[in-house]
Design a protein around this motif. Sequence first.
Motif, mmCIF file in Angstrom:
data_model
loop_
_atom_site.group_PDB
_atom_site.id
_atom_site.type_symbol
_atom_site.label_atom_id
_atom_site.label_comp_id
_atom_site.label_asym_id
_atom_site.label_seq_id
_atom_site.Cartn_x
_atom_site.Cartn_y
_atom_site.Cartn_z
ATOM 1 N N LYS A 132 44.503 40.901 32.472
ATOM 2 C CA LYS A 132 44.888 40.949 33.887
ATOM 3 C C LYS A 132 43.644 41.136 34.778
ATOM 4 O O LYS A 132 43.468 40.434 35.770
ATOM 5 C CB LYS A 132 45.882 42.101 34.093
ATOM 6 C CG LYS A 132 46.502 42.185 35.477
ATOM 7 C CD LYS A 132 47.653 43.199 35.431
ATOM 8 C CE LYS A 132 48.086 43.726 36.778
ATOM 9 N NZ LYS A 132 48.566 42.770 37.732
ATOM 10 N N ALA A 133 42.775 42.040 34.361
ATOM 11 C CA ALA A 133 41.578 42.317 35.166
ATOM 12 C C ALA A 133 40.683 41.084 35.263
ATOM 13 O O ALA A 133 40.167 40.750 36.328
ATOM 14 C CB ALA A 133 40.806 43.485 34.556
ATOM 15 N N ARG A 134 40.531 40.382 34.137
ATOM 16 C CA ARG A 134 39.642 39.218 34.152
ATOM 17 C C ARG A 134 40.214 38.077 34.993
ATOM 18 O O ARG A 134 39.483 37.392 35.697
ATOM 19 C CB ARG A 134 39.415 38.724 32.716
ATOM 20 C CG ARG A 134 38.555 39.673 31.913
ATOM 21 C CD ARG A 134 37.585 38.890 31.054
ATOM 22 N NE ARG A 134 37.015 39.734 30.026
ATOM 23 C CZ ARG A 134 36.198 39.298 29.083
ATOM 24 N NH1 ARG A 134 35.893 38.018 29.009
ATOM 25 N NH2 ARG A 134 35.705 40.115 28.190
ATOM 26 N N VAL A 135 41.543 37.878 34.895
ATOM 27 C CA VAL A 135 42.171 36.816 35.689
ATOM 28 C C VAL A 135 42.051 37.155 37.174
ATOM 29 O O VAL A 135 41.713 36.303 38.001
ATOM 30 C CB VAL A 135 43.646 36.608 35.293
ATOM 31 C CG1 VAL A 135 44.316 35.592 36.221
ATOM 32 C CG2 VAL A 135 43.769 36.148 33.837
ATOM 33 N N GLU A 136 42.317 38.411 37.519
ATOM 34 C CA GLU A 136 42.262 38.810 38.940
ATOM 35 C C GLU A 136 40.849 38.647 39.506
ATOM 36 O O GLU A 136 40.680 38.201 40.652
ATOM 37 C CB GLU A 136 42.762 40.249 39.103
ATOM 38 C CG GLU A 136 44.287 40.303 38.991
ATOM 39 C CD GLU A 136 44.861 41.714 38.938
ATOM 40 O OE1 GLU A 136 46.101 41.830 39.002
ATOM 41 O OE2 GLU A 136 44.067 42.675 38.824
ATOM 42 N N ALA A 137 39.852 38.992 38.699
ATOM 43 C CA ALA A 137 38.469 38.828 39.162
ATOM 44 C C ALA A 137 38.158 37.349 39.398
ATOM 45 O O ALA A 137 37.503 36.984 40.381
ATOM 46 C CB ALA A 137 37.505 39.419 38.134
ATOM 47 N N TYR A 138 38.655 36.503 38.500
ATOM 48 C CA TYR A 138 38.420 35.052 38.642
ATOM 49 C C TYR A 138 39.102 34.523 39.902
ATOM 50 O O TYR A 138 38.523 33.718 40.645
ATOM 51 C CB TYR A 138 38.934 34.326 37.398
ATOM 52 C CG TYR A 138 38.656 32.837 37.401
ATOM 53 C CD1 TYR A 138 37.438 32.327 36.946
ATOM 54 C CD2 TYR A 138 39.614 31.927 37.843
ATOM 55 C CE1 TYR A 138 37.172 30.973 36.942
ATOM 56 C CE2 TYR A 138 39.360 30.564 37.850
ATOM 57 C CZ TYR A 138 38.142 30.088 37.387
ATOM 58 O OH TYR A 138 37.891 28.732 37.381
ATOM 59 N N ILE A 139 40.333 34.993 40.145
ATOM 60 C CA ILE A 139 41.082 34.527 41.324
ATOM 61 C C ILE A 139 40.365 34.922 42.612
ATOM 62 O O ILE A 139 40.317 34.156 43.570
ATOM 63 C CB ILE A 139 42.529 35.079 41.299
ATOM 64 C CG1 ILE A 139 43.334 34.388 40.191
ATOM 65 C CG2 ILE A 139 43.217 34.881 42.652
ATOM 66 C CD1 ILE A 139 44.728 34.949 39.979
ATOM 67 N N ARG A 140 39.759 36.106 42.635
ATOM 68 C CA ARG A 140 39.008 36.525 43.819
ATOM 69 C C ARG A 140 37.860 35.553 44.103
ATOM 70 O O ARG A 140 37.568 35.248 45.248
ATOM 71 C CB ARG A 140 38.455 37.952 43.630
ATOM 72 C CG ARG A 140 39.489 39.046 43.948
ATOM 73 C CD ARG A 140 38.831 40.417 44.104
ATOM 74 N NE ARG A 140 38.234 40.916 42.872
ATOM 75 C CZ ARG A 140 38.940 41.523 41.893
ATOM 76 N NH1 ARG A 140 40.254 41.685 42.015
ATOM 77 N NH2 ARG A 140 38.338 41.946 40.800
ATOM 78 N N VAL B 219 50.625 38.664 35.260
ATOM 79 C CA VAL B 219 49.243 38.597 35.722
ATOM 80 C C VAL B 219 49.163 37.800 37.021
ATOM 81 O O VAL B 219 48.566 38.238 38.004
ATOM 82 C CB VAL B 219 48.338 37.934 34.649
ATOM 83 C CG1 VAL B 219 46.944 37.693 35.203
ATOM 84 C CG2 VAL B 219 48.272 38.806 33.404
ATOM 85 N N VAL B 220 49.760 36.617 37.008
ATOM 86 C CA VAL B 220 49.795 35.783 38.210
ATOM 87 C C VAL B 220 51.079 34.965 38.205
ATOM 88 O O VAL B 220 51.355 34.225 37.263
ATOM 89 C CB VAL B 220 48.525 34.885 38.346
ATOM 90 C CG1 VAL B 220 48.241 34.110 37.085
ATOM 91 C CG2 VAL B 220 48.634 33.933 39.519
#
Length: 554
Positions: free
Chosen positions: A92-100, A132-133
């Motif tokens: 979740k953290a890695r996906v959210e960082a990528y989305i930012r 996650v998204v």
Amino acid sequence: MSASLIITNASLLTMDPARPRAAAIAVDGNRIVKLGSHAEVMAEKGASTRVVDAGGGSVIPGFVEGHMHLFAGAGELSHLQLYGTRGFAELKARVEAYIRQHPGDDLIIGEQADYVIIGEHEPLSRHHLDAVVKDRPILVFSPDHHTAWANTIALERAGLLKGRKLGPGNEIVMGADGLAQGELREGEAINPVRALSREGGRDRLGLVTGGEPEPYPGKAEFESDLRIMAAGLAHAAAHGITFIQNMDGNLYTLELLEELEKRGQLTARVRVPFHFKNFMDLAVLEKAAAMAARYRSPMLSSGFVKLFMDGVVDSGTAVMVDDYADRPGWRGEPLFEAERFARIAVAADRLGLQIAVHAIGDGAVRTVLDGYEAARKANGQRDSRHRVEHVEVIHPDDIPRFADLGVIASMQPPHPPGCHGLPLEPYLSKIGEARWPYAFAWKALREAGARLVFGTDWPVSDIDPMWSLQSAMTRGRWTDAMPDNRQSLHQALQSYTADGAYAGFMEGQTGVLKEGMLADLCVLPVDLENTDPATFKSIRPRMTVCDGRVVFEG
Ligand SMILES: [Zn+2]
């Protein structure tokens, strides 16, 4: 006449049995003109010669990457990277960082998600990805790229949520609720989601359909593809690779590389196949022959046909001689019937084409060897150098057939479970302990006289040949009863240089450091023979030379 480049104070590993070592090397134009002692080689120095002090480091032939996917790998350099991710929170953290960093609504594509990314006993599902998204489609690939997982919105938009009938070997895994669970196995299941991306997907055409982009890309798209390809080539050059044997392809891939060569940006030799898919008719081999005739230079060539016989072990799509250990009655489904494959092999061989077939399970390996044997019977023995890609599991009866038939075993040191940080499961349970001694059987194949070539299958595994050498030389055993498959430095380098050149019909020209041969080499900052192989991963080339040109300098 004087040399253009001299590298001295080096520990040369030439891979030439007639002269395995030297201290210095001189290059003029695109050829090696002198090997020898410092004094002997410095005699070639002229006013404009560049002299490089290697500081005692190894100089080796440029790496021949025996199996990789240049365009697709290059395209992935900008994707979400999930290598080493463990557990839902980290995902979740890695996906959210990528989305930012990548806002918008385009498909998010993740790479290198382990089969056990959530946990050993909890397969990744669309529900995890929804958590996650939810409002933006996401597609996450396993390292082998044969399985991917999508969230609900992606499955819905691709028309897969309620399932769909697919060809053999492909599967949309369905959940207890009658809807797709999120796991997609093999191309026909994955591609409809992949197609949601606005990237265009031209980088994967050679892999997915073997076809050409339609309509043909306009100027802006072509230039964009050139930039992607050039980035992939730069990535390879930075890792010391001077000869790429690409394992997917189409004419478009060759046209891009041809344009880069015209612009002086082709930094490695590249060999590109015609990709024969199981829905194609035998007549398409004419196109393969035309590609072979048009591209046959030392920098850019075609001349071989690539096929897939099966999938991969982790998803149960590899084809086995006997049942999977964890699934009685299941042996996988071949992508080509044995008889049909033999007909294709006979026809391609008759056209003078080399054949390279992805075969991971021992059943698939056997069918491919049978096809090569049929080709030899039908067309007589010729210098065909057909190849089997991966050979992850082999039946003991088939081990001697590689040498008997002159077939090359193209294997990837990063792939055995436990190497390169790969988990042992589900792989080991799927093949079962009785097959462990015949999995990635480098030692048995070598001892039986087979010629092994090494590569990474990038972007399936990291492109780094040094890390790959490390895995080849330090691979552990799964039980004490297993053979020790560790390779010596010389064996591993042989498979990464001279034997790779042979597999690409370039022996006598590259793969060995020898006077008169093409100047393809890699300068390393350490003396490999006096360095712990467990530390190879951290070693970066200082310089890469291809065709006499410095294509990378660190
Ligand atoms: Zn591959």
